[in-house]
Write an enzyme that holds these catalytic residues in place. Structure first.
Site, mmCIF file in Angstrom:
data_model
loop_
_atom_site.group_PDB
_atom_site.id
_atom_site.type_symbol
_atom_site.label_atom_id
_atom_site.label_comp_id
_atom_site.label_asym_id
_atom_site.label_seq_id
_atom_site.Cartn_x
_atom_site.Cartn_y
_atom_site.Cartn_z
ATOM 1 N N THR A 86 0.938 -1.137 -0.087
ATOM 2 C CA THR A 86 0.146 -0.084 0.042
ATOM 3 C C THR A 86 0.892 1.293 0.115
ATOM 4 O O THR A 86 1.991 1.203 0.568
ATOM 5 C CB THR A 86 -0.947 0.133 1.254
ATOM 6 O OG1 THR A 86 0.066 -0.040 2.473
ATOM 7 C CG2 THR A 86 -2.032 -0.965 1.162
ATOM 8 N N TYR A 147 -4.424 1.385 -4.585
ATOM 9 C CA TYR A 147 -4.742 -0.056 -4.072
ATOM 10 C C TYR A 147 -6.059 -0.496 -4.614
ATOM 11 O O TYR A 147 -6.400 -1.724 -4.842
ATOM 12 C CB TYR A 147 -4.658 0.386 -2.662
ATOM 13 C CG TYR A 147 -4.653 -1.205 -2.026
ATOM 14 C CD1 TYR A 147 -3.252 -2.217 -1.735
ATOM 15 C CD2 TYR A 147 -5.826 -1.722 -1.286
ATOM 16 C CE1 TYR A 147 -3.459 -3.177 -1.101
ATOM 17 C CE2 TYR A 147 -5.742 -2.717 -0.580
ATOM 18 C CZ TYR A 147 -4.392 -3.570 -0.486
ATOM 19 O OH TYR A 147 -4.811 -5.054 0.050
HETATM 20 N N1 CAA Z 1 -13.690 8.614 4.044
HETATM 21 C C1 CAA Z 1 -14.105 9.922 3.562
HETATM 22 N N2 CAA Z 1 -13.010 11.061 3.792
HETATM 23 C C2 CAA Z 1 -12.260 10.544 4.665
HETATM 24 C C3 CAA Z 1 -11.896 9.479 5.193
HETATM 25 C C4 CAA Z 1 -12.836 8.423 4.780
HETATM 26 N N3 CAA Z 1 -12.716 7.207 5.265
HETATM 27 N N4 CAA Z 1 -10.518 9.491 5.806
HETATM 28 C C5 CAA Z 1 -10.466 10.710 5.649
HETATM 29 N N5 CAA Z 1 -11.294 11.308 5.071
HETATM 30 C C6 CAA Z 1 -10.906 12.840 4.810
HETATM 31 C C7 CAA Z 1 -10.962 13.601 6.121
HETATM 32 O O1 CAA Z 1 -12.112 13.946 6.677
HETATM 33 C C8 CAA Z 1 -10.224 14.663 5.710
HETATM 34 O O2 CAA Z 1 -11.319 15.660 5.017
HETATM 35 P P1 CAA Z 1 -11.097 17.316 5.209
HETATM 36 O O3 CAA Z 1 -9.889 17.543 4.436
HETATM 37 O O4 CAA Z 1 -12.378 17.863 4.211
HETATM 38 O O5 CAA Z 1 -11.073 17.513 6.449
HETATM 39 C C9 CAA Z 1 -9.431 14.542 4.457
HETATM 40 O O6 CAA Z 1 -9.823 13.041 3.941
HETATM 41 C C10 CAA Z 1 -8.055 14.134 4.908
HETATM 42 O O7 CAA Z 1 -7.822 13.023 6.241
HETATM 43 P P2 CAA Z 1 -6.398 13.182 7.028
HETATM 44 O O8 CAA Z 1 -6.116 14.270 7.696
HETATM 45 O O9 CAA Z 1 -6.768 11.852 7.747
HETATM 46 O O10 CAA Z 1 -5.507 12.965 6.008
HETATM 47 P P3 CAA Z 1 -4.091 12.424 5.695
HETATM 48 O O11 CAA Z 1 -3.578 12.936 4.218
HETATM 49 O O12 CAA Z 1 -3.295 12.637 7.074
HETATM 50 O O13 CAA Z 1 -4.297 10.934 5.857
HETATM 51 C C11 CAA Z 1 -5.092 8.922 4.702
HETATM 52 C C12 CAA Z 1 -5.144 10.296 4.589
HETATM 53 C C13 CAA Z 1 -3.533 8.247 4.470
HETATM 54 C C14 CAA Z 1 -5.582 8.202 3.647
HETATM 55 C C15 CAA Z 1 -5.455 8.232 6.035
HETATM 56 O O14 CAA Z 1 -6.590 8.669 6.271
HETATM 57 C C16 CAA Z 1 -5.199 6.899 6.051
HETATM 58 O O15 CAA Z 1 -4.317 6.100 6.340
HETATM 59 N N6 CAA Z 1 -6.488 6.184 5.960
HETATM 60 C C17 CAA Z 1 -6.691 4.625 5.802
HETATM 61 C C18 CAA Z 1 -6.755 4.112 4.676
HETATM 62 C C19 CAA Z 1 -7.131 2.784 4.595
HETATM 63 O O16 CAA Z 1 -8.029 2.164 5.245
HETATM 64 N N7 CAA Z 1 -6.106 1.859 4.237
HETATM 65 C C20 CAA Z 1 -5.959 0.416 4.316
HETATM 66 C C21 CAA Z 1 -4.761 0.008 4.465
HETATM 67 S S1 CAA Z 1 -4.750 -1.853 4.667
HETATM 68 C C22 CAA Z 1 -5.121 -2.659 3.383
HETATM 69 O O17 CAA Z 1 -5.177 -1.970 2.340
HETATM 70 C C23 CAA Z 1 -5.271 -3.993 3.331
HETATM 71 C C24 CAA Z 1 -6.715 -4.481 2.849
HETATM 72 O O18 CAA Z 1 -6.782 -4.875 1.815
HETATM 73 C C25 CAA Z 1 -7.887 -4.232 3.497
#
Ligand code: CAA
Length: 240
Positions: A86, A147
């Site tokens: 990822t 991803y």
């Molecule tokens: N849905 C909608 N909006 C979302 C959200 C979601 N789930 N998560 C975050 N946001 C929005 C926030 O509300 C924020 O909005 P505003 O700018 O309007 O306030 C914006 O996105 C930015 O959020 P962050 O401050 O958290 O941003 P960041 O740049 O620091 O991080 C990220 C963003 C890296 C994507 C972080 O949220 C993250 O790591 N998320 C997890 C992603 C995930 O689930 N990955 C799975 C990995 S495991 C895998 O992939 C295995 C598998 O097969 C299942």
């Protein structure tokens, strides 16, 4: 007869559980890895499963290393394309490199590895291929356009190759795990992860062994009528 099974990304996480489960069910397993020699050495010592290092995103390396494995262990009859990475970021912050790298490994790796073994499987009229997709390839996930696209691509790839391969007694299926106790999920910020787990009806992460059981089922000799499907193992998170 002990069939030779190759598991990519097979020394950690879901891949390690799959390697071990296949071995305990009589397969001759070889585990691919890339990067972490220490993990691989420890895994091989503990399990007796040989590990081989190369990047599944590298077409030539896949050709070379699968040929070497076949020379040493015999024809690869079971291939589990599990290696994946990822590089999460919202699209408006994602670099072109983060996009390309995930596509090259998570989707390109399936092509590279299948291309390396498919001709032999066709000649021998037997093969079992399982590609590890993800619930996030089915439902989408904010922060994972790269991803989610790659893992959705894996599902289309699986269906097309299943159609091409059915007449040669080769099955091609996908498993779409939900969030599983692995280092990949460990990297998700805790607050975000809590929100995700709250949406899993079973109420927890999967154990890697729970995903491996699905792979074992699909690679069985007896599973010859089961092809082109995606098996969701996601605790009810996304019911397509
Ligand atoms: N849905 C909608 N909006 C979302 C959200 C979601 N789930 N998560 C975050 N946001 C929005 C926030 O509300 C924020 O909005 P505003 O700018 O309007 O306030 C914006 O996105 C930015 O959020 P962050 O401050 O958290 O941003 P960041 O740049 O620091 O991080 C990220 C963003 C890296 C994507 C972080 O949220 C993250 O790591 N998320 C997890 C992603 C995930 O689930 N990955 C799975 C990995 S495991 C895998 O992939 C295995 C598998 O097969 C299942």
């Amino acid at each position: 007869m002990s069939r030779v099974a190759l598991v990519t990304g097979g020394v950690t996480g879901i891949g390690a559980s799959t390697s071990k489960l296949l071995k305990s069910n009589g397969y001759t397993v070889v585990a691919n890895y890339f990067g972490n020699d220490q993990d691989a050495d420890g895994f091989s010592r503990e399990t007796g499963i040989p590990s081989r290092a190369w990047n599944v995103g590298d077409f030539e390396a896949c050709q070379r290393e699968t040929a070497a494995i076949e020379a040493e262990f015999g024809p690869i009859e079971v291939l589990v394309n599990n290696a994946g990475i990822t590089r999460d970021a919202m699209l408006h912050k994602m670099s072109q490199d983060d996009w390309q790298h995930v596509i090259d490994i998570d989707l390109g790796g399936c092509f590279n590895m299948c291309r390396a073994v498919i001709e032999g499987m066709r000649e021998r009229r037997f093969g079992r291929i399982v590609n590890i997709s993800s619930v996030n390839g089915q439902s989408g996930q904010a922060g994972q356009t790269n991803y989610s696209a790659a893992k959705a691509g894996v599902i289309g790839f699986t269906k097309a190759l299943a159609l091409e391969s059915a007449s040669r007694n080769i099955t091609v299926n996908a498993v779409a795990p939900g969030y599983t106790e692995t280092s990949m999920v460990d990297a998700v910020p805790q607050k975000v992860l809590d929100g995700i787990v709250a949406e899993v009806p079973v109420g927890r992460l999967a154990e890697p062994e729970e995903i491996a059981r699905g792979v074992l089922f699909l690679v069985a000799d007896e599973a010859g009528f089961l092809t082109g499907m995606t098996m969701p193992i996601n605790g009810g998170k996304y019911l397509a």
